[in-house]
Motif scaffolding. Structure first.
Motif, mmCIF file in Angstrom:
data_model
loop_
_atom_site.group_PDB
_atom_site.id
_atom_site.type_symbol
_atom_site.label_atom_id
_atom_site.label_comp_id
_atom_site.label_asym_id
_atom_site.label_seq_id
_atom_site.Cartn_x
_atom_site.Cartn_y
_atom_site.Cartn_z
ATOM 1 N N LEU A 76 14.722 24.938 65.071
ATOM 2 C CA LEU A 76 15.176 24.978 66.458
ATOM 3 C C LEU A 76 14.601 26.189 67.194
ATOM 4 O O LEU A 76 14.211 26.094 68.366
ATOM 5 C CB LEU A 76 16.701 25.011 66.499
ATOM 6 N N SER A 90 29.604 24.502 68.323
ATOM 7 C CA SER A 90 28.348 24.209 67.643
ATOM 8 C C SER A 90 27.218 24.947 68.362
ATOM 9 O O SER A 90 26.811 24.569 69.459
ATOM 10 C CB SER A 90 28.069 22.700 67.662
ATOM 11 N N THR A 113 23.547 17.487 63.620
ATOM 12 C CA THR A 113 24.787 18.256 63.480
ATOM 13 C C THR A 113 25.949 17.357 63.054
ATOM 14 O O THR A 113 26.787 17.758 62.240
ATOM 15 C CB THR A 113 25.147 18.960 64.800
ATOM 16 N N TRP A 169 14.465 16.875 71.156
ATOM 17 C CA TRP A 169 15.084 17.900 70.314
ATOM 18 C C TRP A 169 16.595 17.917 70.499
ATOM 19 O O TRP A 169 17.337 18.131 69.552
ATOM 20 C CB TRP A 169 14.487 19.269 70.616
ATOM 21 N N HIS A 183 24.105 25.173 67.325
ATOM 22 C CA HIS A 183 22.891 24.351 67.346
ATOM 23 C C HIS A 183 22.898 23.437 68.570
ATOM 24 O O HIS A 183 21.866 23.234 69.210
ATOM 25 C CB HIS A 183 22.791 23.531 66.056
ATOM 26 N N THR A 184 24.060 22.881 68.884
ATOM 27 C CA THR A 184 24.167 22.080 70.104
ATOM 28 C C THR A 184 23.935 22.948 71.328
ATOM 29 O O THR A 184 23.244 22.534 72.279
ATOM 30 C CB THR A 184 25.563 21.433 70.188
ATOM 31 N N TYR A 201 16.291 20.209 62.814
ATOM 32 C CA TYR A 201 17.456 21.093 62.781
ATOM 33 C C TYR A 201 17.080 22.510 62.364
ATOM 34 O O TYR A 201 17.556 23.493 62.927
ATOM 35 C CB TYR A 201 18.484 20.517 61.800
ATOM 36 N N THR A 205 18.956 16.968 67.424
ATOM 37 C CA THR A 205 19.856 18.027 66.961
ATOM 38 C C THR A 205 21.299 17.549 66.969
ATOM 39 O O THR A 205 22.056 17.822 66.024
ATOM 40 C CB THR A 205 19.708 19.276 67.852
ATOM 41 N N TRP A 222 22.153 25.762 71.582
ATOM 42 C CA TRP A 222 20.740 26.117 71.710
ATOM 43 C C TRP A 222 19.894 24.910 72.118
ATOM 44 O O TRP A 222 18.981 25.045 72.937
ATOM 45 C CB TRP A 222 20.241 26.685 70.387
ATOM 46 N N ALA A 223 20.164 23.754 71.543
ATOM 47 C CA ALA A 223 19.402 22.554 71.910
ATOM 48 C C ALA A 223 19.631 22.192 73.368
ATOM 49 O O ALA A 223 18.712 21.732 74.058
ATOM 50 C CB ALA A 223 19.786 21.388 70.997
ATOM 51 N N ARG A 254 18.129 36.338 64.695
ATOM 52 C CA ARG A 254 18.376 35.443 63.555
ATOM 53 C C ARG A 254 19.055 36.207 62.421
ATOM 54 O O ARG A 254 20.006 35.708 61.798
ATOM 55 C CB ARG A 254 17.052 34.839 63.088
#
Length: 441
Positions: free
Chosen positions: A189, A299, A334, A326, A301-302, A186, A330, A304-305, A131
């Motif tokens: 996550l 993306s 996003t 999730w 976040h996409t 979000y 997510t 990881w989700a 992170r």
């Protein structure tokens, strides 16, 4: 070798960050030994990952020690008047326990037990350090990439019907409830990933070994490789390039006292998001501020989700439902928050499936079918970036052709992944059924 490579990477990133006058991942992590951490939840999640190698008695002791240390920190801050204004007032205890377990492994353990405990500590610290590494990467992108490609991606997104504008209006209409529920999903996550990982690693303490493949591996590789693409394809997102940035959500956020999201202001093309789609016309590189991360393409976040969704499929029904929730939440966040264009999400899905396949292929000794899928996924991902950059006007001018082609390209990688992984799974062993026997009289 892997540990040395990771350490060298962290040192190089630290030096690079210092060159731009920024704190690097090593500095920010070291500060959290004493100062309030940015995310206490993440530190406790890292400690939870470490505890998969401990017995239940050791887990209770570790958790109790972490809570006790956090209470001491809270009392000291209260007594000295050091109010926590940024970050969380807890989490230091979890980091102290992680460091303490590393010391115990070196000084009090030997052989396989030492290796296992060090692996557990390394897994927990990697989640936290990953992170910090990502945060540093984002800062570096804002300093080294003054020009962004948002106009190109926004133009290409017309082929998909401008989904960020559509979902943005829905989330805006949902008010504080819709925004803050999605914001929690979000923002946490990594915690959701730890829940899935804990299920996958639930037998480590008993078997005294880690499984060959688990979610944390995919999560970390995504975070390591993804930011490098930010440097190649810098994009800030529609809420910043075409909106007012954090100001759009300031009135509905439950945490208005936190530092606002950067961006917006006089840097945007115009105040259009989410009411009016971006104008069509020849796209150009555009200058942007020196602090908003260029973290849109793909993306992550996409990505990881999607990884959470994939790894939750073999869990119990509750975990499968949570993984699906999730992913959907997510994707909604996003787009609805204006952080990403629809094109980013398609690239993120392809990106994740390619990395997941590469890791599984490596575990199988570079299986030929896996190599083919990795090559295909890489080709599709590259083609997506090239089309966003060099064919956005053509895509926007022929949406009924370009839009389905983009979705078909993503679907082909999904189909290839499902088919390839299905061949790798062991065939179910059928239990022979006994023939009915006549009753004995």
């Amino acid at each position: 070798m892997a540990a040395a490579t990771a350490l060298a990477f962290l040192v190089a990133l630290e030096i690079t960050a210092r060159h731009y006058g920024l704190p690097g991942p090593i500095t920010t992590q070291a500060r959290e030994v004493v100062f309030a951490p940015k995310s206490g939840f993440l530190l406790y999640a890292g400690m939870a990952l470490m505890m998969v190698v401990l017995t239940w008695r050791q887990r209770f002791i570790a958790f109790g020690a972490a809570v006790g240390i956090d209470l001491v920190f809270w009392v000291v801050r209260w007594a000295t008047g050091n109010e926590v204004t940024e970050g969380h007032p807890f989490g230091n205890g979890a980091l102290w326990v992680l460091i303490g377990c590393a010391v115990i492994a070196v000084t009090r353990r030997t052989g396989r037990e030492r290796t296992l405990l060090l692996k557990g500590v390394g897994l927990g610290l990697l989640l936290v350090t990953g992170r910090k590494t990502g945060d540093t990467w984002l800062l570096i992108t804002s300093k080294t990439r003054p020009m962004v490609l948002d106009q190109y991606v926004a133009t290409a997104d017309h082929a998909l019907g401008n989904p960020s504008w559509v979902v943005g209006r829905i989330v805006t209409a949902s008010g504080p409830v819709g925004f803050n529920v999605l914001e929690i999903v979000y923002g946490q996550l990594a915690v959701a990933a730890v829940v899935v990982a804990l299920y996958q690693l639930r037998h480590v303490a008993a078997e005294r070994r880690f499984p060959r493949h688990h979610l944390v591996r995919t999560f970390l590789v995504i975070g390591l490789v993804g930011p490098a693409i930010y440097m190649i394809f810098p994009v800030v997102g529609p809420v910043f390039a075409y909106g007012t940035g954090a100001e759009h959500w300031a009135s509905v956020s439950l945490w208005p006292e936190q530092p606002p999201l950067t961006g917006g202001g006089h840097w945007e093309v115009a105040d259009l998001w989410p009411r009016t789609p971006s104008p069509l016309g020849p796209p150009h590189h555009m200058a942007f501020d020196g602090f908003t991360p260029r973290n849109c393409m793909p993306s992550l976040h996409t990505a990881w989700a999607t990884a959470i969704f994939i790894h939750s499929r073999k869990g119990p029904r509750t975990l499968q439902f949570a993984g699906a929730f999730w992913l959907v939440a997510t994707l909604t966040a996003t787009l609805g928050f204006g952080y990403h264009y629809g094109a980013d999400l398609i690239a993120g899905v392809v990106f994740t499936l390619t990395i997941e396949t590469a890791l599984r292929t490596y575990d199988r000794g570079w299986d030929r079918s896996g190599i083919r899928l990795v090559a295909y996924g890489t080709t599709v991902f590259t083609a997506l970036l090239l089309s966003y950059r060099w064919l956005p006007e053509e895509m926007a001018g022929h949406p009924w052709v370009a839009g389905p082609l983009l979705l078909l390209a993503m679907a082909s990688v999904i189909y290839g992944y499902v088919q390839t992984v299905a061949r790798w799974e062991p065939a179910p062993v059928s239990t022979p059924q006994r023939e009915p026997q006549p009753e004995l009289i």
